[in-house]
Design an enzyme around this catalytic site. Structure first.
Site, mmCIF file in Angstrom:
data_model
loop_
_atom_site.group_PDB
_atom_site.id
_atom_site.type_symbol
_atom_site.label_atom_id
_atom_site.label_comp_id
_atom_site.label_asym_id
_atom_site.label_seq_id
_atom_site.Cartn_x
_atom_site.Cartn_y
_atom_site.Cartn_z
ATOM 1 N N SER A 240 0.831 -1.217 0.000
ATOM 2 C CA SER A 240 0.000 0.000 0.000
ATOM 3 C C SER A 240 0.862 1.263 0.000
ATOM 4 O O SER A 240 0.479 2.262 -0.631
ATOM 5 C CB SER A 240 -0.988 0.001 1.173
ATOM 6 N N ASN A 241 2.007 1.246 0.667
ATOM 7 C CA ASN A 241 2.913 2.398 0.569
ATOM 8 C C ASN A 241 3.492 2.515 -0.840
ATOM 9 O O ASN A 241 3.651 3.618 -1.358
ATOM 10 C CB ASN A 241 4.035 2.299 1.606
ATOM 11 N N ARG B 171 13.231 -7.794 4.647
ATOM 12 C CA ARG B 171 14.508 -8.505 4.751
ATOM 13 C C ARG B 171 15.567 -7.552 5.272
ATOM 14 O O ARG B 171 15.616 -6.378 4.851
ATOM 15 C CB ARG B 171 14.980 -9.037 3.383
ATOM 16 N N LEU C 63 19.183 -5.978 5.354
ATOM 17 C CA LEU C 63 20.179 -5.759 4.302
ATOM 18 C C LEU C 63 21.571 -5.697 4.926
ATOM 19 O O LEU C 63 21.743 -5.184 6.035
ATOM 20 C CB LEU C 63 19.866 -4.457 3.562
ATOM 21 N N ASN D 234 13.484 4.598 3.747
ATOM 22 C CA ASN D 234 12.601 3.582 4.330
ATOM 23 C C ASN D 234 11.463 4.277 5.053
ATOM 24 O O ASN D 234 11.601 5.409 5.519
ATOM 25 C CB ASN D 234 13.398 2.730 5.335
ATOM 26 N N HIS E 188 8.886 3.507 8.344
ATOM 27 C CA HIS E 188 8.741 2.620 9.501
ATOM 28 C C HIS E 188 7.522 3.072 10.310
ATOM 29 O O HIS E 188 7.341 4.271 10.541
ATOM 30 C CB HIS E 188 10.005 2.659 10.367
ATOM 31 N N GLU F 140 1.070 7.109 6.850
ATOM 32 C CA GLU F 140 2.240 6.679 6.072
ATOM 33 C C GLU F 140 2.073 7.060 4.605
ATOM 34 O O GLU F 140 3.012 7.529 3.952
ATOM 35 C CB GLU F 140 2.433 5.157 6.181
HETATM 36 C C1 GAR Z 1 3.990 -0.576 6.587
HETATM 37 O O1 GAR Z 1 3.256 -0.259 7.752
HETATM 38 C C2 GAR Z 1 5.446 -0.215 6.747
HETATM 39 O O2 GAR Z 1 5.652 0.966 7.483
HETATM 40 C C3 GAR Z 1 5.959 -1.411 7.497
HETATM 41 O O3 GAR Z 1 5.326 -2.504 6.882
HETATM 42 C C4 GAR Z 1 4.053 -2.100 6.403
HETATM 43 C C5 GAR Z 1 3.951 -2.481 4.944
HETATM 44 O O4 GAR Z 1 2.656 -2.230 4.443
HETATM 45 N N1 GAR Z 1 7.389 -1.497 7.414
HETATM 46 C C6 GAR Z 1 8.155 -1.956 8.403
HETATM 47 O O5 GAR Z 1 7.722 -2.397 9.430
HETATM 48 C C7 GAR Z 1 9.665 -1.908 8.129
HETATM 49 N N2 GAR Z 1 10.406 -1.932 9.341
HETATM 50 P P1 GAR Z 1 2.440 -2.007 2.883
HETATM 51 O O6 GAR Z 1 3.049 -3.234 2.186
HETATM 52 O O7 GAR Z 1 0.956 -1.961 2.704
HETATM 53 O O8 GAR Z 1 3.120 -0.738 2.481
#
Ligand code: GAR
Length: 209
Positions: A15-16, A94, A96, A110, A112, A177
């Site tokens: 979704s991001n 993953r 890195l 990134n 978070h 986000e």
């Molecule tokens: C999001 O909330 C993102 O911030 C998080 O995973 C989700 C992915 O959702 N990322 C982490 O936790 C990285 N440390 P999405 O696939 O719908 O964007």
């Protein structure tokens, strides 16, 4: 302005990624989508990317049996093939290696789902609720070798509601986000935010939900 060529790395829903692709569809946005790359061939986001007309590929990490440098070399080959000069991690789950991170220094961002440096890692919404915080949110940052660390480009915050369930909090943060990531990335690429050591000048972008 020459637009940067962004590769968006995902592991699942995407979704991001979709929010970034929507922003990058505007020719005035300072980056265009070169590639969506997943470590999981079954990631739902790959179909979303293809439907948007963006090349979408997978490098299955399981084929490398824990050999992270070999996995990253294969990803790096796909990034080069598509002329990527910017990497946007968007739910890429993953770890890195320091070498790969160093090779993309100040060219890898990134998102978070917490107000870093609070709650790096997983289960951020549950942990925020367990800790009893009043404010929670999300962070966009430049990537450094240590997990969920690096100069902060932007943060978005909201107030936690009394008795709020983790899933409800997660949904409200996710909506933030989707606003924060394109805005912080755009400000960075336009040079409005610049790294100075481990901080961002003049200061991180701040959004409130
Ligand atoms: C999001 O909330 C993102 O911030 C998080 O995973 C989700 C992915 O959702 N990322 C982490 O936790 C990285 N440390 P999405 O696939 O719908 O964007």
């Amino acid at each position: 302005m020459t637009r940067r060529r962004a590769a968006i790395l995902i592991s699942g829903r995407g979704s991001n990624m979709a929010a970034l692709l929507a922003a990058m569809a505007d020719p005035a946005f300072p980056a265009e989508a070169a590639l969506v790359l997943s470590n999981d061939p079954a990631a739902n986001g790959l179909e979303t990317a293809r439907a948007a007309g963006v090349p979408a590929e997978a490098v299955d990490h399981r084929a490398f049996r824990g050999d992270r440098p070999a996995f990253e070399a294969a990803m790096g080959e796909r990034l080069a093939a598509h002329g990527a000069d910017l990497v946007c991690l968007a739910g890429f789950m993953r770890l890195l290696t320091p070498g790969f991170v160093a090779s993309w220094r100040d060219r890898m961002v990134n998102i978070h789902p917490s107000l870093l440096p609070a709650f790096p890692g997983l289960r951020t919404h549950e942990r925020a609720l367990e800790a009893g915080v009043a404010f929670h949110g999300c962070t966009v940052h430049l990537v450094r070798p240590e997990m969920d660390s690096g100069p902060i480009l932007g943060q978005a915050m909201l107030g936690v509601k009394p008795g709020e369930a983790p899933d409800d909090l997660a949904a409200r943060v996710l909506a933030l986000e989707h606003r924060l990531y394109p805005a912080a990335l755009s400000a960075f690429l336009r040079g409005e935010l610049r790294p100075e050591g481990e901080r961002i000048l003049p200061g991180p972008l701040a959004l409130a939900g």
